[in-house]
Design a protein around this motif. Structure first.
Motif, PDB file in Angstrom:
ATOM      1  N   ARG A 125       0.827  -1.207   0.000  1.00 53.00           N
ATOM      2  CA  ARG A 125       0.000   0.000   0.000  1.00 53.00           C
ATOM      3  C   ARG A 125       0.861   1.257   0.000  1.00 53.00           C
ATOM      4  NH1 ARG A 125      -3.582  -3.062   3.441  1.00 53.00           N
ATOM      5  NH2 ARG A 125      -2.555  -2.243   5.307  1.00 53.00           N
ATOM      6  N   VAL A 126       2.103   1.139   0.452  1.00 46.44           N
ATOM      7  CA  VAL A 126       3.023   2.279   0.462  1.00 46.44           C
ATOM      8  C   VAL A 126       3.900   2.285  -0.791  1.00 46.44           C
ATOM      9  CG1 VAL A 126       4.894   3.398   1.721  1.00 46.44           C
ATOM     10  CG2 VAL A 126       3.030   2.299   2.973  1.00 46.44           C
ATOM     11  N   SER A 127       4.417   1.126  -1.174  1.00 48.49           N
ATOM     12  CA  SER A 127       5.367   1.071  -2.289  1.00 48.49           C
ATOM     13  C   SER A 127       4.737   1.484  -3.611  1.00 48.49           C
ATOM     14  CB  SER A 127       5.943  -0.342  -2.414  1.00 48.49           C
ATOM     15  OG  SER A 127       4.938  -1.265  -2.805  1.00 48.49           O
ATOM     16  N   ARG A 128       3.438   1.283  -3.771  1.00 48.63           N
ATOM     17  CA  ARG A 128       2.795   1.630  -5.045  1.00 48.63           C
ATOM     18  C   ARG A 128       2.738   3.137  -5.286  1.00 48.63           C
ATOM     19  NH1 ARG A 128      -3.292  -0.269  -3.257  1.00 48.63           N
ATOM     20  NH2 ARG A 128      -3.741   1.467  -1.824  1.00 48.63           N
ATOM     21  N   ASN A 129       3.099   3.929  -4.299  1.00 49.06           N
ATOM     22  CA  ASN A 129       3.103   5.385  -4.451  1.00 49.06           C
ATOM     23  C   ASN A 129       4.458   5.927  -4.916  1.00 49.06           C
ATOM     24  OD1 ASN A 129       0.416   5.580  -3.466  1.00 49.06           O
ATOM     25  ND2 ASN A 129       1.178   5.492  -1.358  1.00 49.06           N
ATOM     26  N   TYR A 130       5.445   5.053  -5.138  1.00 49.40           N
ATOM     27  CA  TYR A 130       6.787   5.509  -5.487  1.00 49.40           C
ATOM     28  C   TYR A 130       7.259   4.842  -6.775  1.00 49.40           C
ATOM     29  CZ  TYR A 130       6.978   7.419  -0.783  1.00 49.40           C
ATOM     30  OH  TYR A 130       6.713   8.138   0.359  1.00 49.40           O
ATOM     31  N   ASP A 131       7.995   5.615  -7.541  1.00 48.21           N
ATOM     32  CA  ASP A 131       8.574   5.106  -8.778  1.00 48.21           C
ATOM     33  C   ASP A 131       9.849   4.337  -8.467  1.00 48.21           C
ATOM     34  OD1 ASP A 131      10.550   5.932 -11.367  1.00 48.21           O
ATOM     35  OD2 ASP A 131       8.529   5.228 -11.846  1.00 48.21           O
ATOM     36  N   ILE A 132      10.274   3.505  -9.418  1.00 51.30           N
ATOM     37  CA  ILE A 132      11.459   2.679  -9.206  1.00 51.30           C
ATOM     38  C   ILE A 132      12.705   3.527  -8.996  1.00 51.30           C
ATOM     39  CG2 ILE A 132      11.929   2.497 -11.685  1.00 51.30           C
ATOM     40  CD1 ILE A 132      12.388  -0.289  -9.068  1.00 51.30           C
ATOM     41  N   GLY A 133      12.704   4.752  -9.544  1.00 51.12           N
ATOM     42  CA  GLY A 133      13.853   5.636  -9.369  1.00 51.12           C
ATOM     43  C   GLY A 133      13.920   6.308  -8.009  1.00 51.12           C
ATOM     44  N   GLU A 134      12.841   6.218  -7.229  1.00 56.90           N
ATOM     45  CA  GLU A 134      12.801   6.847  -5.904  1.00 56.90           C
ATOM     46  C   GLU A 134      13.070   5.815  -4.819  1.00 56.90           C
ATOM     47  OE1 GLU A 134       9.539  10.320  -6.387  1.00 56.90           O
ATOM     48  OE2 GLU A 134       8.739   8.283  -6.563  1.00 56.90           O
ATOM     49  N   LEU A 135      14.093   5.020  -4.998  1.00 60.66           N
ATOM     50  CA  LEU A 135      14.343   3.890  -4.108  1.00 60.66           C
ATOM     51  C   LEU A 135      14.574   4.323  -2.670  1.00 60.66           C
ATOM     52  CD1 LEU A 135      16.231   0.710  -4.892  1.00 60.66           C
ATOM     53  CD2 LEU A 135      17.027   1.987  -2.925  1.00 60.66           C
ATOM     54  N   HIS A 136      15.392   5.335  -2.443  1.00 57.39           N
ATOM     55  CA  HIS A 136      15.722   5.732  -1.072  1.00 57.39           C
ATOM     56  C   HIS A 136      14.521   6.343  -0.354  1.00 57.39           C
ATOM     57  CE1 HIS A 136      19.865   4.760  -1.813  1.00 57.39           C
ATOM     58  NE2 HIS A 136      19.913   5.572  -2.849  1.00 57.39           N
ATOM     59  N   ARG A 137      13.764   7.153  -1.050  1.00 56.41           N
ATOM     60  CA  ARG A 137      12.560   7.720  -0.443  1.00 56.41           C
ATOM     61  C   ARG A 137      11.544   6.630  -0.131  1.00 56.41           C
ATOM     62  NH1 ARG A 137      10.025  12.131  -4.038  1.00 56.41           N
ATOM     63  NH2 ARG A 137       8.569  12.078  -2.274  1.00 56.41           N
ATOM     64  N   ALA A 138      11.402   5.682  -1.032  1.00 59.62           N
ATOM     65  CA  ALA A 138      10.464   4.574  -0.808  1.00 59.62           C
ATOM     66  C   ALA A 138      10.895   3.734   0.392  1.00 59.62           C
ATOM     67  CB  ALA A 138      10.378   3.709  -2.060  1.00 59.62           C
ATOM     68  N   GLU A 139      12.192   3.521   0.527  1.00 57.61           N
ATOM     69  CA  GLU A 139      12.695   2.728   1.644  1.00 57.61           C
ATOM     70  C   GLU A 139      12.378   3.394   2.985  1.00 57.61           C
ATOM     71  OE1 GLU A 139      16.653   0.394   1.593  1.00 57.61           O
ATOM     72  OE2 GLU A 139      17.113   2.308   2.568  1.00 57.61           O
ATOM     73  N   ASP A 140      12.597   4.694   3.082  1.00 61.29           N
ATOM     74  CA  ASP A 140      12.285   5.409   4.324  1.00 61.29           C
ATOM     75  C   ASP A 140      10.789   5.371   4.627  1.00 61.29           C
ATOM     76  OD1 ASP A 140      14.954   6.000   4.533  1.00 61.29           O
ATOM     77  OD2 ASP A 140      14.764   7.998   3.645  1.00 61.29           O
TER      78      ASP A 140
END
Length: 333
Positions: A125-140
């Motif tokens: 539900r959280v990861s679907r809001n981030y693009d593959i290029g936003e790896l560090h932001r998605a991780e946080d």
């Protein structure tokens, strides 16, 4: 030490109706004994607690449950905002059994398997809001979203972290590709700067020299000849335009000036690199053979025509090789 999973039920055994020699004993520290009575609910015995009716055949089955805390790692693939790309993730957490009877009643023998679907659902539900290029932001964001999840009635969780990882082979391949692109980009910039310096210093001649160095004299010759042909064709087109409009919109003196300017361009030096491919382009050279061809002109007449006046001071018509001679009246006369 981190493990992928563990079985919280250490041991299970059935019991006869009558215990022959010795009663059931309380569990050791770090474990709990879950008794399945012949009638009624499950009974949990922890370390230091006594077992009721230990001498009688009240219970038909026992389970020894591990209460110690374990550090687990879950491999959970997550989808990004583009379903074609995903985030491979490692979820690390501390886990322990909270209610041993829940473990037995739900038949949990694989802790990671029991946690996998609930944690995956929360993280997606959280990861679907981030693009593959936003790896560090998605991780946080993923770590922050699951930090408050403490488990359920059977299991207790803490110290949950999410790490988005990239395959080692992909890291090596992408790093190599990045370095190759960076190297090629720098080489292109170096070549471009070298060419710019050469063009600023030597102009078109420098370019011709470079072509000759790479492709040979014939390629350089063809380039110069082509530039001269194009220039000559443009001059002929302009000359025909002047002649066609001589008696319409232009004044006689304007026609004379245009003829002189075009004549100077045709009989003068070419603007092609190195002055073109002709050995000589002296003024009056276009009329050098007119004495024998026309039968009534001399080289001196051609030179006089080049300067635009004859001996009597009158203007003579201009001539260009391949163009029809046109008489132009003197604007002053």
């Amino acid at each position: 030490m981190e493990a992928f999973t563990y079985n919280p039920i250490l041991k299970s055994s059935g019991l006869p109706l009558v215990l022959p020699r010795k009663p059931l004993r309380p569990p050791a520290p770090g474990t709990a004994l879950v008794l399945v009575p012949r009638k009624g609910d499950l009974l949990t015995i922890r370390h230091g607690e006594s077992i009721p009716d230990a001498w009688y055949g009240t219970y038909r089955h026992t389970y020894l449950v591990d209460l110690r805390e374990h550090r687990l790692v879950l491999h959970i693939p997550l989808l990004s905002s583009d379903p074609a790309f995903g985030f491979p993730s490692l979820v690390r957490l501390n886990c322990r059994v909270a209610e041993p009877d829940e473990i037995v009643s739900r038949g949990i023998t694989d802790v990671s398997g029991a946690l996998y679907l609930p944690i995956q659902s929360m993280l997606r539900r959280v990861s679907r809001n981030y693009d593959i290029g936003e790896l560090h932001r998605a991780e946080d964001a993923l770590t922050e979203s699951i930090r408050g999840f403490s488990g359920d009635a059977a299991l207790r969780l803490r110290n949950i972290t999410v790490e988005l990882v990239v395959d080692n082979g992909e890291i090596l391949a992408s790093g190599r590709a990045y370095r190759e692109i960076e190297r090629e980009t720098r080489l292109m910039e170096m070549r471009r700067e070298r060419h710019l310096r050469m063009l600023r210093r030597d102009g078109a001649e420098g370019l011709v020299a470079e072509i000759m160095e790479r492709e040979g004299p014939r390629a350089a010759y063809e380039l110069i000849a082509g530039a001269e042909r194009e220039e000559h064709q443009e001059l002929l087109t302009a000359w025909n335009k002047v002649i066609s409009e001589a008696g319409t919109e232009l004044e006689p003196w304007e026609v004379v000036q245009a003829e002189r300017a075009l004549r100077d361009r045709v009989t003068g030096g070419s603007s092609a690199p190195f002055g073109g491919i002709r050995s000589g382009r002296l003024r009056g050279s276009l009329y050098a053979g007119s004495a024998t061809g026309a039968g009534h002109e001399t080289p001196s007449d051609a030179v006089m025509e080049e300067h635009g006046t004859a001996e009597n001071g009158s203007h003579r018509p201009s001539r260009v090789r391949g163009l029809k001679l046109t008489k132009i009246d003197d604007a002053d006369g």
